[in-house]
Design an enzyme around this catalytic site. Sequence first.
Site, short mmCIF file in Angstrom:
data_model
loop_
_atom_site.label_atom_id
_atom_site.label_comp_id
_atom_site.label_asym_id
_atom_site.label_seq_id
_atom_site.Cartn_x
_atom_site.Cartn_y
_atom_site.Cartn_z
N ASP A 283 0.83 -1.19 0.00
CA ASP A 283 0.00 0.00 0.00
C ASP A 283 0.87 1.25 0.00
O ASP A 283 1.83 1.36 0.78
CB ASP A 283 -0.89 -0.03 1.25
CG ASP A 283 -1.86 1.12 1.27
OD1 ASP A 283 -2.68 1.22 0.35
OD2 ASP A 283 -1.79 1.94 2.22
N GLU A 325 1.35 -0.42 -5.06
CA GLU A 325 0.18 0.43 -5.32
C GLU A 325 0.64 1.88 -5.47
O GLU A 325 0.48 2.69 -4.57
CB GLU A 325 -0.84 0.28 -4.16
CG GLU A 325 -2.15 1.00 -4.42
CD GLU A 325 -2.41 2.22 -3.54
OE1 GLU A 325 -3.34 2.96 -3.85
OE2 GLU A 325 -1.68 2.43 -2.55
#
Length: 648
Positions: A283, A325
């Site tokens: 993330d 990401e």
Amino acid sequence: MYHASLHRQVNALVQQANLDIAGADNLFYTRFIANAPVIHALFQELYSQHPQAKAAFDQLLHLLLRAYLERPPILRQTDEAKAKSDFWFLSNDITGMSLYVDRFCGKLETLSGKLDYFQNLGVNLLHLMPLFESPAGESDGGYAVSDFRKVDGRFGKLADLRALRQKMGETGMYLMIDIVLNHTSNRHAWAEKARKGDKYYQDYYYFFEDREVPDQFDRAMPDIFPESAPGNFTYVPECQRWAMTVFHQYQWDLNYTNPRVLAEMLDTIFFYANIGVDILRIDAPAFIWKQAGTTCQNLPQAHRILRLIKQCVAVSAPGMALLGEAIVAPEEIMKYFGTGPYEARECDFAYNATQMALQWDALATGDTRVMLHEQPGIARKPFGTSWITYTRCHDDIGLGYSDSAIRQAGFNPYAHRKFLKDYYSGQEQNSPARGALFSVNPKTQDARISGSLAALCGLEKALEAKDDAAVDLAIRKILLMQAHSFFLGGIPMLFYGDELGYTNDYSYLDDPGKSYDNRWMHRPVFDWRKNRKSGTPGTVEARVFSATRRLIQIRRQLPVVADQNNTAWLYPHNIHVAGFLRSGDGRQLFCLFNYSGTAAYLTWYAIRALGPSSDRLFDHWSGLYHTLGADHEFLILAPYAFCLLEPQ
Ligand code: GLC
């Protein structure tokens, strides 16, 4: 570069652990010896100046050994099988879905009983949105983690996750989960200790006594959530310090200049790997290194950390692929695949966020030129890496592609983006879309877009107006968008609900822990009575579900769709049509998409120019045959139609 003392250090380590380096543990040992020098070099680049550098590196080597020792035999076997299949994740056989377990069906245990839903649809990779403990009300959808090892009670227990993983394994399904690397919740045990004044843990974060350094940082750092969380620092009254909080105030940024933080997070990565994660979604990797005077995004050190993680994973859990990401500018996204000597040695996957946003651009304008102008950049992806392709996910849609592509297409970037924002937020009167602006920056008027696939394609308004023609049109748009991302190259990742045409869910407005964040409008709470309508022909649910399933099936039958960097864009001679050729092993697939609300005429020359192997073309989507016509003749595509033509 060979490093004799490092070789000896690794040998001593494996001897202490009684590894059978000539037998069962040979592959691990080989990987360890082969990768140790590069791990060492990357570590030195990051931490050579740190007083604890030597001890931290020794700890890292121990960690790699322990991760391997704790790796269950079944996962060691799949590591080997994946290594033999050579880039297992490039296959056209994989189709994913992202979902929130609680909103999808409640608990992990219930999900175990719903695997047939995915099998029926053709989905064999599940991205489970964050599952680890996160404070209710201040969780950012689970991206504010207070315990990286404890499954949140809302979902069940760690044992349930393990049981689910096992069941998924039995049916050949893959698992993807997140590691939230950039920050922890302010309720994480480290944060609690830091708050109480513990210097050791304050060094896990960016803590400052006064505003001097925070002000320096703030001058160059953009706001990520300018409306709900302006600024990048939050005052912590208990210890009278400012903590860096790039995202929400309750998400404290971890300080990776401290090698202990890296070790802790690597340990967590291996904990997840050893549960049986096939793809780890990292993330927000763009943010993991900070330096005053910069935007604190995409810094070279952030790439070094990712490379280091990749080489470590390659040693102890090689079957786990990494997805970065990075939702950043197109040319920055590409760097997450690695550059220079690290090409294809950083993240195995990135989101094709550029393409995703460009499809929304084309859908609103009916013009594919901006999309076409960005393709040369997107095509630079190194072989052996891949995209996650998607039309919607749990986040907003950012119009982050380049101004130059917009200009090349003949538009003014500011006016063009304004049109798109107005179109999707429903401010443009004639727009069929129903979405909302997310994170409007009052200084720049920059904004992103929230809304479900179906709502943005016009289904919500059409259903409300009971307008059958508009419903048809909306479904065509949904399928056009999905088909485009399914055949592009990469793993298609559906967002749960989109396979059934879910419109926006406004129930988030009643929950104070969510109402400040309109991304919740496109994160539906599933209604299984509604879902069952997918079995009743003629319903919206059945139309969208069966077509989505068919797209997945077609994809699975065509190995040419596997991501072998084998996509060549067409010059279609018609601004409304986007198209590309997928080719390999003597097969070809011409994929064409009409983004306009009127029929599009496409000269057969557009196809001929790329050398079709035959004049007879089979459309896998409609089941019809076409004969390649002369250059002055046309293939006619109905409004928002697409075709998947294979020369026969
Ligand atoms: C990622 C997530 C997003 C979250 C952010 C902060 O971008 O996708 O949902 O808000 O990270 O953790």
